[in-house]
Design a protein around this motif. Sequence first.
Motif, PDB file in Angstrom:
ATOM      1  N   GLY A  88      12.674  51.034  15.418  1.00  0.00           N
ATOM      2  CA  GLY A  88      12.611  52.436  15.048  1.00  0.00           C
ATOM      3  C   GLY A  88      12.427  53.401  16.198  1.00  0.00           C
ATOM      4  N   GLY A  89      12.284  52.886  17.408  1.00  0.00           N
ATOM      5  CA  GLY A  89      12.150  53.784  18.542  1.00  0.00           C
ATOM      6  C   GLY A  89      13.451  54.492  18.855  1.00  0.00           C
ATOM      7  N   GLY A  90      13.371  55.463  19.752  1.00  0.00           N
ATOM      8  CA  GLY A  90      14.568  56.199  20.139  1.00  0.00           C
ATOM      9  C   GLY A  90      14.225  57.452  20.893  1.00  0.00           C
ATOM     10  N   LEU A  91      15.226  58.309  21.021  1.00  0.00           N
ATOM     11  CA  LEU A  91      15.090  59.580  21.728  1.00  0.00           C
ATOM     12  C   LEU A  91      15.009  60.702  20.695  1.00  0.00           C
ATOM     13  CD1 LEU A  91      15.221  61.333  24.305  1.00  0.00           C
ATOM     14  CD2 LEU A  91      17.720  61.244  24.101  1.00  0.00           C
ATOM     15  N   VAL A  92      14.022  61.569  20.850  1.00  0.00           N
ATOM     16  CA  VAL A  92      13.836  62.672  19.911  1.00  0.00           C
ATOM     17  C   VAL A  92      13.358  63.899  20.679  1.00  0.00           C
ATOM     18  CG1 VAL A  92      11.453  62.014  19.382  1.00  0.00           C
ATOM     19  CG2 VAL A  92      12.783  63.312  17.698  1.00  0.00           C
ATOM     20  N   GLN A  93      13.691  65.066  20.184  1.00  0.00           N
ATOM     21  CA  GLN A  93      13.234  66.291  20.824  1.00  0.00           C
ATOM     22  C   GLN A  93      11.777  66.576  20.441  1.00  0.00           C
ATOM     23  OE1 GLN A  93      16.035  69.389  19.710  1.00  0.00           O
ATOM     24  NE2 GLN A  93      17.219  69.052  21.590  1.00  0.00           N
ATOM     25  N   GLN A 125       2.169  52.296  25.830  1.00  0.00           N
ATOM     26  CA  GLN A 125       2.016  52.279  27.278  1.00  0.00           C
ATOM     27  C   GLN A 125       3.086  53.152  27.912  1.00  0.00           C
ATOM     28  OE1 GLN A 125       2.124  48.395  29.137  1.00  0.00           O
ATOM     29  NE2 GLN A 125       0.960  49.144  30.885  1.00  0.00           N
ATOM     30  N   ALA A 126       2.632  54.180  28.603  1.00  0.00           N
ATOM     31  CA  ALA A 126       3.529  55.080  29.326  1.00  0.00           C
ATOM     32  C   ALA A 126       3.734  54.544  30.737  1.00  0.00           C
ATOM     33  CB  ALA A 126       2.945  56.476  29.352  1.00  0.00           C
ATOM     34  N   PRO A 127       4.814  54.928  31.391  1.00  0.00           N
ATOM     35  CA  PRO A 127       5.066  54.457  32.765  1.00  0.00           C
ATOM     36  C   PRO A 127       3.908  54.784  33.693  1.00  0.00           C
ATOM     37  CG  PRO A 127       7.012  55.519  31.878  1.00  0.00           C
ATOM     38  CD  PRO A 127       5.914  55.762  30.880  1.00  0.00           C
ATOM     39  N   SER A 156       6.451  56.692  25.424  1.00  0.00           N
ATOM     40  CA  SER A 156       5.828  55.412  25.766  1.00  0.00           C
ATOM     41  C   SER A 156       6.624  54.275  25.153  1.00  0.00           C
ATOM     42  CB  SER A 156       4.399  55.323  25.208  1.00  0.00           C
ATOM     43  OG  SER A 156       3.498  56.184  25.837  1.00  0.00           O
ATOM     44  N   VAL A 157       6.279  53.075  25.565  1.00  0.00           N
ATOM     45  CA  VAL A 157       6.667  51.895  24.804  1.00  0.00           C
ATOM     46  C   VAL A 157       5.566  51.650  23.783  1.00  0.00           C
ATOM     47  CG1 VAL A 157       7.179  49.441  24.871  1.00  0.00           C
ATOM     48  CG2 VAL A 157       7.944  50.920  26.743  1.00  0.00           C
ATOM     49  N   TYR A 158       5.955  51.530  22.534  1.00  0.00           N
ATOM     50  CA  TYR A 158       4.995  51.345  21.454  1.00  0.00           C
ATOM     51  C   TYR A 158       4.983  49.876  21.027  1.00  0.00           C
ATOM     52  CZ  TYR A 158       4.183  56.311  20.993  1.00  0.00           C
ATOM     53  OH  TYR A 158       3.809  57.615  21.237  1.00  0.00           O
ATOM     54  N   TYR A 159       3.776  49.325  20.956  1.00  0.00           N
ATOM     55  CA  TYR A 159       3.593  47.923  20.622  1.00  0.00           C
ATOM     56  C   TYR A 159       2.849  47.787  19.301  1.00  0.00           C
ATOM     57  CZ  TYR A 159       4.665  47.079  25.547  1.00  0.00           C
ATOM     58  OH  TYR A 159       5.268  47.037  26.776  1.00  0.00           O
ATOM     59  N   CYS A 160       3.245  46.801  18.538  1.00  0.00           N
ATOM     60  CA  CYS A 160       2.566  46.420  17.316  1.00  0.00           C
ATOM     61  C   CYS A 160       1.774  45.148  17.605  1.00  0.00           C
ATOM     62  CB  CYS A 160       3.615  46.174  16.233  1.00  0.00           C
ATOM     63  SG  CYS A 160       2.987  45.523  14.687  1.00  0.00           S
ATOM     64  N   GLY A 180       4.007  42.268  19.692  1.00  0.00           N
ATOM     65  CA  GLY A 180       5.450  42.363  19.755  1.00  0.00           C
ATOM     66  C   GLY A 180       5.922  42.717  21.145  1.00  0.00           C
ATOM     67  N   GLN A 181       7.233  42.862  21.291  1.00  0.00           N
ATOM     68  CA  GLN A 181       7.836  43.164  22.595  1.00  0.00           C
ATOM     69  C   GLN A 181       7.867  44.667  22.882  1.00  0.00           C
ATOM     70  OE1 GLN A 181       8.785  40.791  24.944  1.00  0.00           O
ATOM     71  NE2 GLN A 181       7.554  39.611  23.509  1.00  0.00           N
ATOM     72  N   GLY A 182       7.655  45.446  21.870  1.00  0.00           N
ATOM     73  CA  GLY A 182       7.610  46.894  22.071  1.00  0.00           C
ATOM     74  C   GLY A 182       8.922  47.584  21.750  1.00  0.00           C
ATOM     75  N   THR A 183       8.822  48.870  21.449  1.00  0.00           N
ATOM     76  CA  THR A 183       9.990  49.706  21.210  1.00  0.00           C
ATOM     77  C   THR A 183       9.789  51.029  21.940  1.00  0.00           C
ATOM     78  OG1 THR A 183      11.443  50.640  19.499  1.00  0.00           O
ATOM     79  CG2 THR A 183       9.089  50.675  19.038  1.00  0.00           C
ATOM     80  N   GLN A 184      10.823  51.490  22.611  1.00  0.00           N
ATOM     81  CA  GLN A 184      10.717  52.687  23.447  1.00  0.00           C
ATOM     82  C   GLN A 184      10.835  53.946  22.595  1.00  0.00           C
ATOM     83  OE1 GLN A 184      10.319  53.038  26.986  1.00  0.00           O
ATOM     84  NE2 GLN A 184      10.061  55.200  26.412  1.00  0.00           N
ATOM     85  N   VAL A 185       9.915  54.859  22.817  1.00  0.00           N
ATOM     86  CA  VAL A 185       9.978  56.189  22.219  1.00  0.00           C
ATOM     87  C   VAL A 185      10.020  57.199  23.362  1.00  0.00           C
ATOM     88  CG1 VAL A 185       8.747  57.928  20.875  1.00  0.00           C
ATOM     89  CG2 VAL A 185       8.786  55.535  20.109  1.00  0.00           C
ATOM     90  N   THR A 186      11.039  58.032  23.359  1.00  0.00           N
ATOM     91  CA  THR A 186      11.187  59.059  24.386  1.00  0.00           C
ATOM     92  C   THR A 186      11.287  60.416  23.714  1.00  0.00           C
ATOM     93  OG1 THR A 186      12.359  57.509  25.842  1.00  0.00           O
ATOM     94  CG2 THR A 186      12.548  59.858  26.343  1.00  0.00           C
ATOM     95  N   VAL A 187      10.403  61.315  24.113  1.00  0.00           N
ATOM     96  CA  VAL A 187      10.370  62.664  23.543  1.00  0.00           C
ATOM     97  C   VAL A 187      10.785  63.641  24.635  1.00  0.00           C
ATOM     98  CG1 VAL A 187       9.001  64.375  22.326  1.00  0.00           C
ATOM     99  CG2 VAL A 187       8.498  61.932  22.034  1.00  0.00           C
ATOM    100  N   SER A 188      11.878  64.340  24.410  1.00  0.00           N
ATOM    101  CA  SER A 188      12.375  65.290  25.400  1.00  0.00           C
ATOM    102  C   SER A 188      11.812  66.672  25.125  1.00  0.00           C
ATOM    103  CB  SER A 188      13.898  65.319  25.382  1.00  0.00           C
ATOM    104  OG  SER A 188      14.350  65.782  24.128  1.00  0.00           O
ATOM    105  N   SER A 189      11.625  67.436  26.195  1.00  0.00           N
ATOM    106  CA  SER A 189      11.057  68.788  26.051  1.00  0.00           C
ATOM    107  C   SER A 189      12.131  69.831  25.861  1.00  0.00           C
ATOM    108  CB  SER A 189      10.216  69.112  27.278  1.00  0.00           C
ATOM    109  OG  SER A 189      10.995  69.019  28.441  1.00  0.00           O
TER     110      SER A 189
END
Length: 122
Positions: free
Chosen positions: A8-13, A39-41, A92-96, A113-122
């Motif tokens: 369910g991760g992805g890129l969102v504004q 976990q953020a970079p 961040s990468v979101y982990y369950c 889990g292995q994590g799923t990337q969530v990226t929020v753009s400004s």
Amino acid sequence: QVQVVESGGGLVQAGGSLRLSCAASGRSFSRYAMGWFRQAPGKEREFVATISRYGATIYYADSVKGRFTISRDNAKNTVYLQMNSLKPEDTSVYYCAAGDLATMAQKTYDYWGQGTQVTVSS
């Protein structure tokens, strides 16, 4: 033992919403408390939310309180994280994770889990 897989991760504004899912397989799902961490970079992994076996106990990090909602469906062996009003700092990468107790401490969770990337753009 239980295996967990996030999706369910992805890129969102900024201001947008995403719903993460975590599907579990293996031993009885309802036996486990479930948690979300991120976990953020360049940063350490941090607690986001947790829910007890049948949902009676829920905790959130202060940074997401009022914006994120954790829930679970034991019939579907799935835990969800509904994320609203997303901010760039939520990137961040979101982990369950699954564990015996619904706590904020990572050490109490045994399966990740292995994590799923969530990226929020400004």
